[in-house]
Design an enzyme around this catalytic site. Structure first.
Site, PDB file in Angstrom:
ATOM      1  N   GLY A  15      23.872  15.652  36.682  1.00  0.00           N
ATOM      2  CA  GLY A  15      24.788  15.621  37.824  1.00  0.00           C
ATOM      3  C   GLY A  15      24.412  16.698  38.819  1.00  0.00           C
ATOM      4  O   GLY A  15      23.267  17.152  38.896  1.00  0.00           O
ATOM      5  N   GLY A  16      25.415  17.143  39.559  1.00  0.00           N
ATOM      6  CA  GLY A  16      25.171  18.168  40.579  1.00  0.00           C
ATOM      7  C   GLY A  16      24.618  19.447  39.995  1.00  0.00           C
ATOM      8  O   GLY A  16      24.023  20.265  40.721  1.00  0.00           O
TER       9      GLY A  16
ATOM     10  N   GLY B 157      -9.301  17.598  59.251  1.00  0.00           N
ATOM     11  CA  GLY B 157      -8.056  18.355  59.288  1.00  0.00           C
ATOM     12  C   GLY B 157      -7.850  19.163  58.025  1.00  0.00           C
ATOM     13  O   GLY B 157      -7.265  20.256  58.052  1.00  0.00           O
ATOM     14  N   ALA B 158      -8.341  18.638  56.913  1.00  0.00           N
ATOM     15  CA  ALA B 158      -8.159  19.339  55.644  1.00  0.00           C
ATOM     16  C   ALA B 158      -8.895  20.684  55.656  1.00  0.00           C
ATOM     17  O   ALA B 158      -8.453  21.648  55.019  1.00  0.00           O
ATOM     18  CB  ALA B 158      -8.640  18.470  54.492  1.00  0.00           C
TER      19      ALA B 158
HETATM   20  C1  HXC Z   1      33.850  19.895  28.601  1.00  0.00           C
HETATM   21  C2  HXC Z   1      32.192  19.184  27.214  1.00  0.00           C
HETATM   22  C3  HXC Z   1      31.441  18.723  28.310  1.00  0.00           C
HETATM   23  C4  HXC Z   1      31.989  18.889  29.587  1.00  0.00           C
HETATM   24  C5  HXC Z   1      30.319  18.317  26.534  1.00  0.00           C
HETATM   25  N1  HXC Z   1      31.463  18.898  26.133  1.00  0.00           N
HETATM   26  N2  HXC Z   1      30.301  18.181  27.858  1.00  0.00           N
HETATM   27  N3  HXC Z   1      33.384  19.761  27.362  1.00  0.00           N
HETATM   28  N4  HXC Z   1      33.204  19.499  29.688  1.00  0.00           N
HETATM   29  N5  HXC Z   1      31.335  18.494  30.658  1.00  0.00           N
HETATM   30  C6  HXC Z   1      31.841  19.227  24.782  1.00  0.00           C
HETATM   31  C7  HXC Z   1      32.137  18.010  23.952  1.00  0.00           C
HETATM   32  O1  HXC Z   1      33.495  17.661  24.097  1.00  0.00           O
HETATM   33  C8  HXC Z   1      31.853  18.535  22.553  1.00  0.00           C
HETATM   34  O2  HXC Z   1      32.954  19.324  22.124  1.00  0.00           O
HETATM   35  C9  HXC Z   1      30.701  19.465  22.771  1.00  0.00           C
HETATM   36  O3  HXC Z   1      30.726  19.809  24.157  1.00  0.00           O
HETATM   37  C10 HXC Z   1      29.371  18.853  22.460  1.00  0.00           C
HETATM   38  O4  HXC Z   1      29.315  17.588  23.105  1.00  0.00           O
HETATM   39  P1  HXC Z   1      28.790  16.301  22.348  1.00  0.00           P
HETATM   40  O5  HXC Z   1      29.114  15.156  23.214  1.00  0.00           O
HETATM   41  O6  HXC Z   1      29.302  16.283  20.935  1.00  0.00           O
HETATM   42  O7  HXC Z   1      27.248  16.592  22.290  1.00  0.00           O
HETATM   43  P2  HXC Z   1      26.050  15.585  22.441  1.00  0.00           P
HETATM   44  O8  HXC Z   1      26.275  14.367  21.603  1.00  0.00           O
HETATM   45  O9  HXC Z   1      24.807  16.383  22.205  1.00  0.00           O
HETATM   46  O10 HXC Z   1      26.083  15.098  23.964  1.00  0.00           O
HETATM   47  C11 HXC Z   1      25.843  16.014  25.021  1.00  0.00           C
HETATM   48  C12 HXC Z   1      26.222  15.375  26.366  1.00  0.00           C
HETATM   49  C13 HXC Z   1      27.655  14.835  26.299  1.00  0.00           C
HETATM   50  C14 HXC Z   1      25.256  14.250  26.681  1.00  0.00           C
HETATM   51  C15 HXC Z   1      26.056  16.470  27.427  1.00  0.00           C
HETATM   52  O11 HXC Z   1      28.507  15.874  25.796  1.00  0.00           O
HETATM   53  C16 HXC Z   1      28.185  14.431  27.631  1.00  0.00           C
HETATM   54  O12 HXC Z   1      27.884  13.361  28.119  1.00  0.00           O
HETATM   55  N6  HXC Z   1      29.052  15.266  28.194  1.00  0.00           N
HETATM   56  C17 HXC Z   1      29.697  14.982  29.459  1.00  0.00           C
HETATM   57  C18 HXC Z   1      28.707  15.079  30.596  1.00  0.00           C
HETATM   58  C19 HXC Z   1      29.374  14.924  31.924  1.00  0.00           C
HETATM   59  O13 HXC Z   1      29.765  13.820  32.289  1.00  0.00           O
HETATM   60  N7  HXC Z   1      29.583  16.038  32.591  1.00  0.00           N
HETATM   61  C20 HXC Z   1      30.150  16.065  33.899  1.00  0.00           C
HETATM   62  C21 HXC Z   1      29.030  15.658  34.828  1.00  0.00           C
HETATM   63  S1  HXC Z   1      29.478  15.781  36.468  1.00  0.00           S
HETATM   64  P3  HXC Z   1      33.294  19.566  20.591  1.00  0.00           P
HETATM   65  O14 HXC Z   1      34.554  20.330  20.603  1.00  0.00           O
HETATM   66  O15 HXC Z   1      33.407  18.185  19.995  1.00  0.00           O
HETATM   67  O16 HXC Z   1      32.159  20.326  20.029  1.00  0.00           O
HETATM   68  C22 HXC Z   1      28.958  17.275  36.835  1.00  0.00           C
HETATM   69  C23 HXC Z   1      29.153  17.572  38.247  1.00  0.00           C
HETATM   70  C24 HXC Z   1      28.561  18.842  38.629  1.00  0.00           C
HETATM   71  O17 HXC Z   1      28.509  18.035  36.091  1.00  0.00           O
HETATM   72  C25 HXC Z   1      28.697  18.892  40.110  1.00  0.00           C
HETATM   73  C26 HXC Z   1      28.166  20.102  40.685  1.00  0.00           C
HETATM   74  C27 HXC Z   1      28.255  20.058  42.156  1.00  0.00           C
END
Ligand code: HXC
Length: 510
Positions: free
Chosen positions: A169-170, A404-405
């Protein structure tokens, strides 16, 4: 121990443990080190001073008020690499998936702010699920605070991003702004939108690794600079890399004493360039035989191989090397190689690292894909980068420098300080064959005449004499003396002073 001390120790222990043993084991089972282990491997022993290990998030929603881990998913502080200071942050995937809350972001911002004041690089270790979902927009604000600092720090302190897990993402835009991105094969990935969204929107099925893994970003997109086999290899190599760069734009690059004589001659280079102008040779041979102790740290080795970039030293002084590679696409400039080298030249210029340019370039790559892709704008980036650079610029033309290069590749006309050529250099508007076919188009059906015209043209222009007569080449040097001449030149230029006109900022063709 009194009550307060006990509470402090309890919090400290809790912070040290991160998300708990189960999650630490899960991290290890993926072949990844924990955030703290990474810092230990990166920094000199016992040099790490941690900040903000007691910081907690202040989210009240979704049961988060009773779910806190001191440190809040990122370990921050400063330490040393081979005795020189550096600020670090390392996201802890075992704590809320290393996700970024506003408290987490504030910790990162604090080390960045201090790094700017002190004048020391920042190394960010990214291993995060992105924005802390429970916090919503507060987390997005935190990202923007980091981005803003990345931008202001650009060109002031070196910023290095290590992607050692998810970065999606971002969140990708902080590393994207930094100077270098290093990734780990098969355990890290970066993308703006993940495989599921891709499938929904474009119906493409692609794995996370294929979409944004280390291989993709070091060979296809060019987003990342290097890919390593595992965490340890990456951290060891970043320590090596660190020794080439200055702490900030206020410091000179770190000189490292060497036993390699500055006047070392390399007679084998006298036969490096083949007699046949169309036969390739390996430019790495020249690079390795020229730099101190054959020590060259290549950047982006798997992307746009027609140009080589990386760091070496001459007489102990770090230098950035840019070299056409005749082994790939005959060493021509194209979109990817121009962008690759332009960004590198600008990094060197920001941080006072002299640039050594080794030229064997037949021109820009022709074709619709290049023109449609905007080679005009992208080629201009490299031209612009060289032209604005005020660091010492030393150039050696080994063979072709056409069209040019020729101008682009750190020529005299772009304020090259020392421009040497080997006797084998051909400095001309284009290759003899192409030139004759244009000038003597009416004789094209007479192969003997054309062959004679080509020989004449080669004799007149395909050598370094004409350019030398104009003063565009400072000297024609024997290949074996290249290291000696560059070392001597660098010594001369070490106190070079050149300023560009005052302006808010330039407008490089992006
Ligand atoms: C809060 C999160 C989290 C998040 C993971 N966790 N991502 N908690 N916010 N964004 C937590 C999970 O709940 C879990 O907690 C632990 O971290 C490990 O995650 P798992 O899913 O068990 O691990 P894994 O299977 O390895 O998968 C990793 C992952 C997945 C692919 C990153 O967690 C995932 O898809 N997370 C969400 C990603 C996402 O959509 N993020 C927001 C993107 S938008 P527990 O307690 O069970 O250990 C964004 C915008 C940024 O980031 C913009 C900036 C401008």
């Amino acid at each position: 121990m009194n009550d307060v001390s006990k509470r402090i120790e309890k919090r400290r222990d809790s912070s040290m443990l991160g998300g708990g043993q189960k999650r630490v084991d899960a991290q290890h089972s993926k072949g990844k080190l924990t955030a703290r282990e990474r810092i230990d491997a990166l920094l000199d022993e016992e040099s790490f001073e941690e900040w903000d290990m007691f910081v907690e998030h202040n989210c009240r929603d979704f049961g988060m008020d009773s779910n806190r881990v001191p440190g809040d998913g990122v370990i921050t502080g400063h330490g040393k690499i081979n005795g020189r200071p550096v600020f670090v942050y390392s996201q802890d995937f075992t704590v809320f998936g290393g996700s970024l809350s506003s408290a987490h972001a504030r910790k990162i911002c604090k080390v960045m702010d201090q790094a700017m004041k002190v004048g020391a690089p920042v190394i960010g270790i990214n291993d995060s699920g992105g924005a802390r979902i429970q916090e919503g927009v507060a987390s997005l604000a935190g990202y923007a605070d980091v981005f803003q600092r990345n931008v202001l720090a650009s060109g002031v302190i070196p910023q290095i991003s290590m992607i050692m897990g998810p970065c999606a993402g971002g969140a990708v835009y902080s590393p994207a702004i930094t100077d270098f991105i290093f990734m780990i094969r098969n355990s890290s990935y970066m993308f703006v939108t993940g495989p599921d969204v891709v499938k929904t929107v474009t119906h493409e099925e692609v794995s996370a690794e294929k979409l944004g893994g280390a291989l993709t970003h070091t060979s296809t997109s060019g987003v990342a600079d290097l890919a390593f086999e595992n965490d340890i290899e990456a951290l060891v190599q970043v320590r090596r890399f660190f020794d080439f760069i200055p702490l900030s734009n206020r410091e000179r690059p770190p000189v490292q004493p060497t036993n390699d004589p500055v006047d070392r001659l390399e007679s084998s280079l006298d036969t490096l360039v083949p007699h046949d102008p169309n036969r390739p040779y390996d430019m790495f041979e020249l690079i390795y035989k020229t730099v101190d102790e054959h020590d060259f740290f290549e950047i982006q080795p798997d992307y746009a191989g027609n140009i080589i970039i990386g760091f070496g030293r001459l007489g102990g002084m770090p230098v950035g090397v840019v070299a056409n590679q005749p082994m790939v696409l005959a060493g021509c400039l194209d979109i990817d190689s121009s962008r690759k080298a332009a960004r590198f030249v600008r990094f060197c210029d920001c941080f006072g690292i002299p640039i050594i340019t080794l030229v064997d370039v037949p021109g820009f790559l022709p074709g619709t894909s290049q023109e449609y892709g905007g080679i005009i704008k992208h080629g201009a980036k490299l031209l612009f980068a060289y032209a604005e650079a005020t660091v010492p610029k030393l150039t050696v033309i080994t063979r072709k420098a056409y069209g040019g290069a020729y101008d682009v590749m750190s020529s005299k006309h772009l304020r090259g300080d020392l421009n040497y050529s080997w006797p084998s250099a051909e400095i001309a508007v284009m290759g003899p064959k192409g030139a004759v076919e244009i000038i003597f188009r009416e004789e094209i059906d007479d192969p003997d005449k054309i062959a004679q015209r080509t020989r004449d043209y080669r004799e007149k222009f395909a050598n370094p004499l004409v350019a030398s007569q104009h003063g565009f080449i400072d000297d024609i040097i024997p290949p074996h003396s290249t290291r000696a001449r560059l070392c001597r030149g660098l010594e001369l230029l070490v106190n070079k002073k050149l300023d560009n006109p005052s302006k808010k900022h330039d407008n490089i063709p992006l």
